[in-house]
Design a protein around this motif. Structure first.
Motif, PDB file in Angstrom:
ATOM      1  N   SER A 189      -5.252   0.509 -11.535  1.00 48.48           N
ATOM      2  CA  SER A 189      -5.153   0.146 -10.120  1.00 48.48           C
ATOM      3  C   SER A 189      -5.277  -1.359  -9.964  1.00 48.48           C
ATOM      4  O   SER A 189      -5.796  -2.050 -10.837  1.00 48.48           O
ATOM      5  CB  SER A 189      -6.254   0.846  -9.319  1.00 48.48           C
ATOM      6  OG  SER A 189      -7.534   0.494  -9.814  1.00 48.48           O
ATOM      7  N   ALA A 190      -4.802  -1.859  -8.851  1.00 46.39           N
ATOM      8  CA  ALA A 190      -4.883  -3.288  -8.574  1.00 46.39           C
ATOM      9  C   ALA A 190      -6.348  -3.690  -8.399  1.00 46.39           C
ATOM     10  O   ALA A 190      -7.098  -2.993  -7.696  1.00 46.39           O
ATOM     11  CB  ALA A 190      -4.097  -3.627  -7.312  1.00 46.39           C
ATOM     12  N   PRO A 191      -6.797  -4.805  -9.025  1.00 46.05           N
ATOM     13  CA  PRO A 191      -8.212  -5.182  -8.962  1.00 46.05           C
ATOM     14  C   PRO A 191      -8.671  -5.603  -7.567  1.00 46.05           C
ATOM     15  O   PRO A 191      -9.806  -5.364  -7.185  1.00 46.05           O
ATOM     16  CB  PRO A 191      -8.306  -6.344  -9.950  1.00 46.05           C
ATOM     17  CG  PRO A 191      -6.923  -6.896 -10.027  1.00 46.05           C
ATOM     18  CD  PRO A 191      -6.002  -5.724  -9.851  1.00 46.05           C
ATOM     19  N   THR A 192      -7.802  -6.261  -6.814  1.00 45.81           N
ATOM     20  CA  THR A 192      -8.107  -6.686  -5.442  1.00 45.81           C
ATOM     21  C   THR A 192      -6.802  -6.642  -4.656  1.00 45.81           C
ATOM     22  O   THR A 192      -5.745  -6.299  -5.196  1.00 45.81           O
ATOM     23  CB  THR A 192      -8.656  -8.128  -5.395  1.00 45.81           C
ATOM     24  OG1 THR A 192      -7.584  -9.046  -5.724  1.00 45.81           O
ATOM     25  CG2 THR A 192      -9.791  -8.335  -6.385  1.00 45.81           C
ATOM     26  N   THR A 193      -6.859  -7.027  -3.411  1.00 45.58           N
ATOM     27  CA  THR A 193      -5.636  -7.127  -2.612  1.00 45.58           C
ATOM     28  C   THR A 193      -5.058  -8.535  -2.648  1.00 45.58           C
ATOM     29  O   THR A 193      -3.993  -8.780  -2.086  1.00 45.58           O
ATOM     30  CB  THR A 193      -5.911  -6.724  -1.150  1.00 45.58           C
ATOM     31  OG1 THR A 193      -6.945  -7.574  -0.622  1.00 45.58           O
ATOM     32  CG2 THR A 193      -6.351  -5.267  -1.063  1.00 45.58           C
ATOM     33  N   GLU A 194      -5.754  -9.471  -3.295  1.00 41.84           N
ATOM     34  CA  GLU A 194      -5.292 -10.861  -3.384  1.00 41.84           C
ATOM     35  C   GLU A 194      -4.317 -10.999  -4.551  1.00 41.84           C
ATOM     36  O   GLU A 194      -4.705 -10.960  -5.720  1.00 41.84           O
ATOM     37  CB  GLU A 194      -6.478 -11.806  -3.573  1.00 41.84           C
ATOM     38  CG  GLU A 194      -6.105 -13.251  -3.855  1.00 41.84           C
ATOM     39  CD  GLU A 194      -5.191 -13.857  -2.817  1.00 41.84           C
ATOM     40  OE1 GLU A 194      -4.134 -14.388  -3.199  1.00 41.84           O
ATOM     41  OE2 GLU A 194      -5.517 -13.779  -1.607  1.00 41.84           O
ATOM     42  N   TYR A 245       4.059  -3.273  -5.966  1.00 41.04           N
ATOM     43  CA  TYR A 245       4.320  -4.556  -5.317  1.00 41.04           C
ATOM     44  C   TYR A 245       5.734  -4.581  -4.754  1.00 41.04           C
ATOM     45  O   TYR A 245       6.672  -4.092  -5.380  1.00 41.04           O
ATOM     46  CB  TYR A 245       4.166  -5.707  -6.318  1.00 41.04           C
ATOM     47  CG  TYR A 245       2.802  -5.784  -6.951  1.00 41.04           C
ATOM     48  CD1 TYR A 245       1.761  -6.482  -6.335  1.00 41.04           C
ATOM     49  CD2 TYR A 245       2.539  -5.169  -8.179  1.00 41.04           C
ATOM     50  CE1 TYR A 245       0.504  -6.558  -6.915  1.00 41.04           C
ATOM     51  CE2 TYR A 245       1.285  -5.234  -8.765  1.00 41.04           C
ATOM     52  CZ  TYR A 245       0.274  -5.929  -8.134  1.00 41.04           C
ATOM     53  OH  TYR A 245      -0.965  -5.999  -8.707  1.00 41.04           O
ATOM     54  N   SER A 246       5.862  -5.148  -3.567  1.00 45.51           N
ATOM     55  CA  SER A 246       7.188  -5.407  -3.004  1.00 45.51           C
ATOM     56  C   SER A 246       7.373  -6.917  -3.016  1.00 45.51           C
ATOM     57  O   SER A 246       6.730  -7.630  -2.245  1.00 45.51           O
ATOM     58  CB  SER A 246       7.307  -4.844  -1.584  1.00 45.51           C
ATOM     59  OG  SER A 246       6.282  -5.344  -0.746  1.00 45.51           O
ATOM     60  N   GLY A 282       0.795  -1.216   0.000  1.00 38.80           N
ATOM     61  CA  GLY A 282       0.000   0.000   0.000  1.00 38.80           C
ATOM     62  C   GLY A 282       0.830   1.271   0.000  1.00 38.80           C
ATOM     63  O   GLY A 282       0.396   2.300  -0.533  1.00 38.80           O
ATOM     64  N   SER A 283       2.026   1.207   0.559  1.00 36.87           N
ATOM     65  CA  SER A 283       2.871   2.406   0.613  1.00 36.87           C
ATOM     66  C   SER A 283       3.403   2.794  -0.758  1.00 36.87           C
ATOM     67  O   SER A 283       3.846   3.935  -0.960  1.00 36.87           O
ATOM     68  CB  SER A 283       4.046   2.184   1.574  1.00 36.87           C
ATOM     69  OG  SER A 283       4.934   1.196   1.062  1.00 36.87           O
ATOM     70  N   LEU A 284       3.371   1.844  -1.716  1.00 36.65           N
ATOM     71  CA  LEU A 284       3.885   2.134  -3.051  1.00 36.65           C
ATOM     72  C   LEU A 284       2.808   2.655  -4.001  1.00 36.65           C
ATOM     73  O   LEU A 284       3.127   3.200  -5.060  1.00 36.65           O
ATOM     74  CB  LEU A 284       4.516   0.869  -3.664  1.00 36.65           C
ATOM     75  CG  LEU A 284       5.756   0.326  -2.964  1.00 36.65           C
ATOM     76  CD1 LEU A 284       6.209  -0.972  -3.644  1.00 36.65           C
ATOM     77  CD2 LEU A 284       6.879   1.346  -2.972  1.00 36.65           C
ATOM     78  N   ILE A 285       1.542   2.500  -3.619  1.00 33.39           N
ATOM     79  CA  ILE A 285       0.450   2.912  -4.510  1.00 33.39           C
ATOM     80  C   ILE A 285       0.523   4.398  -4.862  1.00 33.39           C
ATOM     81  O   ILE A 285       0.380   4.767  -6.034  1.00 33.39           O
ATOM     82  CB  ILE A 285      -0.917   2.541  -3.900  1.00 33.39           C
ATOM     83  CG1 ILE A 285      -1.066   1.005  -3.847  1.00 33.39           C
ATOM     84  CG2 ILE A 285      -2.057   3.162  -4.700  1.00 33.39           C
ATOM     85  CD1 ILE A 285      -2.329   0.527  -3.155  1.00 33.39           C
ATOM     86  N   PRO A 286       0.769   5.293  -3.899  1.00 35.66           N
ATOM     87  CA  PRO A 286       0.848   6.712  -4.270  1.00 35.66           C
ATOM     88  C   PRO A 286       2.109   7.065  -5.072  1.00 35.66           C
ATOM     89  O   PRO A 286       2.156   8.127  -5.703  1.00 35.66           O
ATOM     90  CB  PRO A 286       0.877   7.438  -2.908  1.00 35.66           C
ATOM     91  CG  PRO A 286       0.445   6.433  -1.903  1.00 35.66           C
ATOM     92  CD  PRO A 286       0.875   5.105  -2.452  1.00 35.66           C
ATOM     93  N   ARG A 287       3.093   6.189  -5.066  1.00 34.81           N
ATOM     94  CA  ARG A 287       4.374   6.523  -5.699  1.00 34.81           C
ATOM     95  C   ARG A 287       4.396   6.293  -7.203  1.00 34.81           C
ATOM     96  O   ARG A 287       5.163   6.924  -7.921  1.00 34.81           O
ATOM     97  CB  ARG A 287       5.495   5.706  -5.043  1.00 34.81           C
ATOM     98  CG  ARG A 287       5.824   6.156  -3.635  1.00 34.81           C
ATOM     99  CD  ARG A 287       6.853   5.267  -2.979  1.00 34.81           C
ATOM    100  NE  ARG A 287       8.068   5.104  -3.764  1.00 34.81           N
ATOM    101  CZ  ARG A 287       9.094   4.334  -3.385  1.00 34.81           C
ATOM    102  NH1 ARG A 287       9.032   3.669  -2.234  1.00 34.81           N
ATOM    103  NH2 ARG A 287      10.157   4.227  -4.142  1.00 34.81           N
TER     104      ARG A 287
END
Length: 222
Positions: free
Chosen positions: A192-197, A60-61, A50-55
């Motif tokens: 954006s990512a479709p889900t968190t899975e 993904y890490s 989640g910390s990379l989404i605004p960047r």
């Protein structure tokens, strides 16, 4: 990088005209295929951060020391070359096999400027490399499309005519495939990512897109 990896196969085609274009483009994207498969078994991990989404893009890490180390890429290329030789009736030269390996290894050269610091020379190397172009989605989109289109130009200009029957026979095929790939890159860069899975949703989607893209590009020659 995303569609830029297919440029390796397109550039390789004039030098290995008997190797199917789908195999050459698969070689360029092979480390990603290996990664998505290994993460299913928990050998490597695919994590939405989640910390990379605004960047920027590709938030993904990941922990992928085998598929995304230079050594791992070379080994996967050797395996693909061997499998291709074993399953091809026609003679496969050492040059053809070397080009498949080189296309797989080229993945590293494209990942270095684009990735954040998460790729290595060897799986257990303590130094992680990456210049972080993914933090700049617009730049990523432009550079990836430019590299892909440059590879396409090399293929359409220098590959033997016999390897271009697909798009020469079907006049709209070249542009349809190109627009599809540019659309895929736009989603990669700005979507954006479709889900968190990630393990059972993101990875299969990415894997399916890579394999489908290689198949589609292969249709340029047949």
């Amino acid at each position: 990088m995303w569609i830029a990896h297919y440029a390796s196969g397109l550039i390789a085609k004039p030098f290995a005209p008997v190797v199917p274009l789908s195999v050459l483009t698969l070689a360029g994207a092979l480390p990603d295929v290996v990664f998505f498969l290994l993460q299913f078994f928990g050998i490597e991990t695919f994590n939405l951060d989640g910390s990379l989404i605004p960047r920027g893009c590709f938030p993904y890490s990941n922990d992928y020391p085998y598929s995304h180390s230079l050594l791992g890429m070379v080994i996967s290329g050797v395996i693909l070359a061997a499998l291709y030789k074993m399953n091809t009736v026609a003679p496969v030269s050492l040059k053809d096999q070397a080009i498949i390996v080189a296309a797989a290894a080229s993945h590293f050269l494209l990942e270095w400027p684009s990735h954040r610091e998460d790729i290595k020379i060897t799986p257990h190397d303590s130094n992680q490399l990456g210049a972080g172009m993914f933090d700049h989605p617009v730049v990523t989109f432009i550079v990836e499309c430019a590299i892909y289109l440059a590879g396409l130009w090399v293929y359409t200009t220098f590959a033997p005519m016999a390897t271009k029957a697909g798009y020469k026979t079907h006049r709209n095929r070249l542009w349809a495939i190109t627009l599809f790939l540019i659309g895929a890159q736009a989603h990669f860069s700005f979507g954006s990512a479709p889900t968190t899975e990630t393990r059972w949703v993101h990875a299969p989607l990415f894997l399916g897109q890579v394999l489908a893209s290689c198949w589609l590009i292969g249709k340029l020659e047949s």
